[in-house]
Design a protein around this motif. Sequence first.
Motif, PDB file in Angstrom:
ATOM      1  N   PRO A  96      -3.138  -8.133 -15.092  1.00 45.52           N
ATOM      2  CA  PRO A  96      -4.342  -7.297 -15.100  1.00 45.52           C
ATOM      3  C   PRO A  96      -4.526  -6.574 -13.764  1.00 45.52           C
ATOM      4  O   PRO A  96      -4.142  -7.096 -12.711  1.00 45.52           O
ATOM      5  N   ILE A  97      -5.112  -5.391 -13.819  1.00 44.17           N
ATOM      6  CA  ILE A  97      -5.397  -4.662 -12.588  1.00 44.17           C
ATOM      7  C   ILE A  97      -6.732  -5.124 -12.026  1.00 44.17           C
ATOM      8  O   ILE A  97      -7.585  -5.626 -12.763  1.00 44.17           O
ATOM      9  N   ARG A 123      -5.539  -1.469   6.829  1.00 49.93           N
ATOM     10  CA  ARG A 123      -4.583  -2.051   5.882  1.00 49.93           C
ATOM     11  C   ARG A 123      -5.212  -3.267   5.241  1.00 49.93           C
ATOM     12  O   ARG A 123      -6.132  -3.883   5.773  1.00 49.93           O
ATOM     13  N   ILE A 124      -4.659  -3.589   4.089  1.00 50.39           N
ATOM     14  CA  ILE A 124      -5.117  -4.740   3.322  1.00 50.39           C
ATOM     15  C   ILE A 124      -3.890  -5.384   2.687  1.00 50.39           C
ATOM     16  O   ILE A 124      -2.947  -4.688   2.300  1.00 50.39           O
ATOM     17  N   PRO A 125      -3.853  -6.706   2.574  1.00 46.21           N
ATOM     18  CA  PRO A 125      -2.723  -7.332   1.883  1.00 46.21           C
ATOM     19  C   PRO A 125      -2.701  -6.895   0.414  1.00 46.21           C
ATOM     20  O   PRO A 125      -3.748  -6.829  -0.238  1.00 46.21           O
ATOM     21  N   ALA A 126      -1.541  -6.588  -0.094  1.00 52.37           N
ATOM     22  CA  ALA A 126      -1.418  -6.170  -1.497  1.00 52.37           C
ATOM     23  C   ALA A 126      -1.871  -7.269  -2.447  1.00 52.37           C
ATOM     24  O   ALA A 126      -2.312  -6.984  -3.561  1.00 52.37           O
ATOM     25  N   ALA A 127      -1.801  -8.499  -2.011  1.00 48.60           N
ATOM     26  CA  ALA A 127      -2.237  -9.621  -2.845  1.00 48.60           C
ATOM     27  C   ALA A 127      -3.748  -9.807  -2.798  1.00 48.60           C
ATOM     28  O   ALA A 127      -4.295 -10.631  -3.512  1.00 48.60           O
ATOM     29  N   TRP A 136       1.778  -4.989   2.154  1.00 45.48           N
ATOM     30  CA  TRP A 136       0.622  -4.346   2.772  1.00 45.48           C
ATOM     31  C   TRP A 136       0.379  -2.965   2.182  1.00 45.48           C
ATOM     32  O   TRP A 136       1.327  -2.265   1.828  1.00 45.48           O
ATOM     33  N   ILE A 137      -0.878  -2.577   2.134  1.00 46.96           N
ATOM     34  CA  ILE A 137      -1.262  -1.235   1.721  1.00 46.96           C
ATOM     35  C   ILE A 137      -2.086  -0.637   2.855  1.00 46.96           C
ATOM     36  O   ILE A 137      -3.121  -1.202   3.244  1.00 46.96           O
ATOM     37  N   ALA A 138      -1.618   0.474   3.408  1.00 46.15           N
ATOM     38  CA  ALA A 138      -2.359   1.183   4.448  1.00 46.15           C
ATOM     39  C   ALA A 138      -3.168   2.287   3.775  1.00 46.15           C
ATOM     40  O   ALA A 138      -2.709   2.917   2.821  1.00 46.15           O
ATOM     41  N   PHE A 139      -4.386   2.520   4.275  1.00 45.88           N
ATOM     42  CA  PHE A 139      -5.233   3.558   3.705  1.00 45.88           C
ATOM     43  C   PHE A 139      -6.135   4.138   4.775  1.00 45.88           C
ATOM     44  O   PHE A 139      -6.258   3.602   5.877  1.00 45.88           O
ATOM     45  N   VAL A 140      -6.768   5.252   4.458  1.00 44.02           N
ATOM     46  CA  VAL A 140      -7.668   5.939   5.369  1.00 44.02           C
ATOM     47  C   VAL A 140      -9.097   5.738   4.901  1.00 44.02           C
ATOM     48  O   VAL A 140      -9.396   5.880   3.716  1.00 44.02           O
ATOM     49  N   ILE A 182      -2.372   6.817   0.547  1.00 42.69           N
ATOM     50  CA  ILE A 182      -2.144   5.408   0.855  1.00 42.69           C
ATOM     51  C   ILE A 182      -0.656   5.246   1.134  1.00 42.69           C
ATOM     52  O   ILE A 182       0.156   6.092   0.758  1.00 42.69           O
ATOM     53  N   GLY A 183      -0.305   4.192   1.805  1.00 43.80           N
ATOM     54  CA  GLY A 183       1.094   3.882   2.058  1.00 43.80           C
ATOM     55  C   GLY A 183       1.321   2.406   1.836  1.00 43.80           C
ATOM     56  O   GLY A 183       0.518   1.578   2.256  1.00 43.80           O
ATOM     57  N   THR A 184       2.400   2.090   1.166  1.00 41.39           N
ATOM     58  CA  THR A 184       2.749   0.696   0.892  1.00 41.39           C
ATOM     59  C   THR A 184       3.928   0.302   1.772  1.00 41.39           C
ATOM     60  O   THR A 184       4.892   1.054   1.894  1.00 41.39           O
ATOM     61  N   SER A 185       3.836  -0.855   2.398  1.00 38.52           N
ATOM     62  CA  SER A 185       4.930  -1.322   3.251  1.00 38.52           C
ATOM     63  C   SER A 185       6.193  -1.520   2.410  1.00 38.52           C
ATOM     64  O   SER A 185       6.113  -1.788   1.210  1.00 38.52           O
TER      65      SER A 185
END
Length: 92
Positions: free
Chosen positions: A4-5, A44-48, A28-32, A20-23
């Motif tokens: 599920p999303i 950034r935030i952990p993708a999990a 990790w997901i980087a965002f503005v 956004i950028g994903t490592s």
Amino acid sequence: SGGPIRVLHRYQSEHLFSGIGTSPDGKWIAFVAPDTGKFFQIFRIPAAGGGVQQLTFDPTNKTHPSYSPDGRRIAVTVWEYSVQFWMAGGRQ
């Protein structure tokens, strides 16, 4: 892997899409997003899922974060609302 999303993080922004950028390792997901001074910074935030971490702090606006292939750096575009007109030398 599917499943599920879910929302990882939500914020208000005047950008229609700031990128956004994903490592490379997908962790990790980087965002503005705007900081407390209203400058668009890189976070950034952990993708999990987990806590948000601010990565930049200077008084400029950034967009389009992109991780380097080794995941150690993030490239960004710095922008400002200003206009300059230049005139090339030569005859008038």
